[in-house]
Write an enzyme that holds these catalytic residues in place. Structure first.
Site, PDB file in Angstrom:
ATOM      1  N   HIS A 124       0.817  -1.209   0.000  1.00 49.40           N
ATOM      2  CA  HIS A 124       0.000   0.000   0.000  1.00 49.40           C
ATOM      3  C   HIS A 124       0.851   1.260   0.000  1.00 49.40           C
ATOM      4  CE1 HIS A 124       0.726   0.707   4.296  1.00 49.40           C
ATOM      5  NE2 HIS A 124       0.227  -0.475   4.609  1.00 49.40           N
ATOM      6  N   CYS A 141       2.512  -4.851   6.720  1.00 47.95           N
ATOM      7  CA  CYS A 141       2.355  -4.627   5.284  1.00 47.95           C
ATOM      8  C   CYS A 141       3.666  -4.147   4.659  1.00 47.95           C
ATOM      9  CB  CYS A 141       1.264  -3.590   5.036  1.00 47.95           C
ATOM     10  SG  CYS A 141      -0.373  -4.129   5.567  1.00 47.95           S
TER      11      CYS A 141
END
Length: 166
Positions: A124, A141
């Site tokens: 992301h 992430c």
């Protein structure tokens, strides 16, 4: 007549503004991305077409970057072979691509320990995160800048293999 002119001017102004803005969705018509490699120790992500590197990015990882993600909340980025399983245009972090963590082995290990493996691991952007992109700040992430994520999002398709290496 004056109201009509004002309305026409407003519509024209909004139209010109909208045409001038560059959205977060880009198009890509180059070679297909056949795999993604993330090298955690080097904090690098590579988009590849076969063995050719198409793009290279500096990345931020989970706030506890060493080791394979095992449990929910451990702050680690997984290691292993996964694939892109979704595109999220409404991500809290600008845009995101879902990674298929946890796989069968991840689930079995966590279950044997009586814990949850966690999930929702993504590649992301940063959005409201104000720190440098170097340094690890995610919950597990893989993060790049928003502008970089726009390119990644346009290039990568569902089912693309993701190899996350120590």
């Amino acid at each position: 007549m004056t109201i009509l002119r004002v309305l026409l001017a407003l519509v024209l102004a909004f139209g010109i503004t909208a045409c001038g803005q560059k959205g977060k969705f880009r198009s890509y018509d180059g070679p297909s991305v056949t795999s993604i490699q993330v090298h955690k120790a080097a904090r690098k992500m590579y988009l590849l077409h076969n063995s050719e590197v198409l793009e290279e990015y500096d990345v931020a990882l989970g706030f506890t970057p060493v080791g394979h993600k095992q449990f929910e909340g451990d702050g680690k980025t997984p290691e292993g072979t996964y694939f892109i399983n979704r595109h999220n245009p409404n991500s809290r972090y600008h845009l995101s691509l879902g990674i298929s963590y946890p796989n069968r082995e991840d689930k079995a290990f966590a279950e044997a320990q009586g814990k949850s493996p966690g999930g929702d691991i993504m590649i992301h952007g940063r959005s409201d995160y104000k720190g440098r992109n170097k340094g690890d700040w995610t919950a597990g992430c893989i993060a790049v800048t928003d502008k970089e994520m726009e390119v990644v999002y346009s290039m990568v398709r569902r089912r693309t293999p993701v190899y996350i290496l120590p």
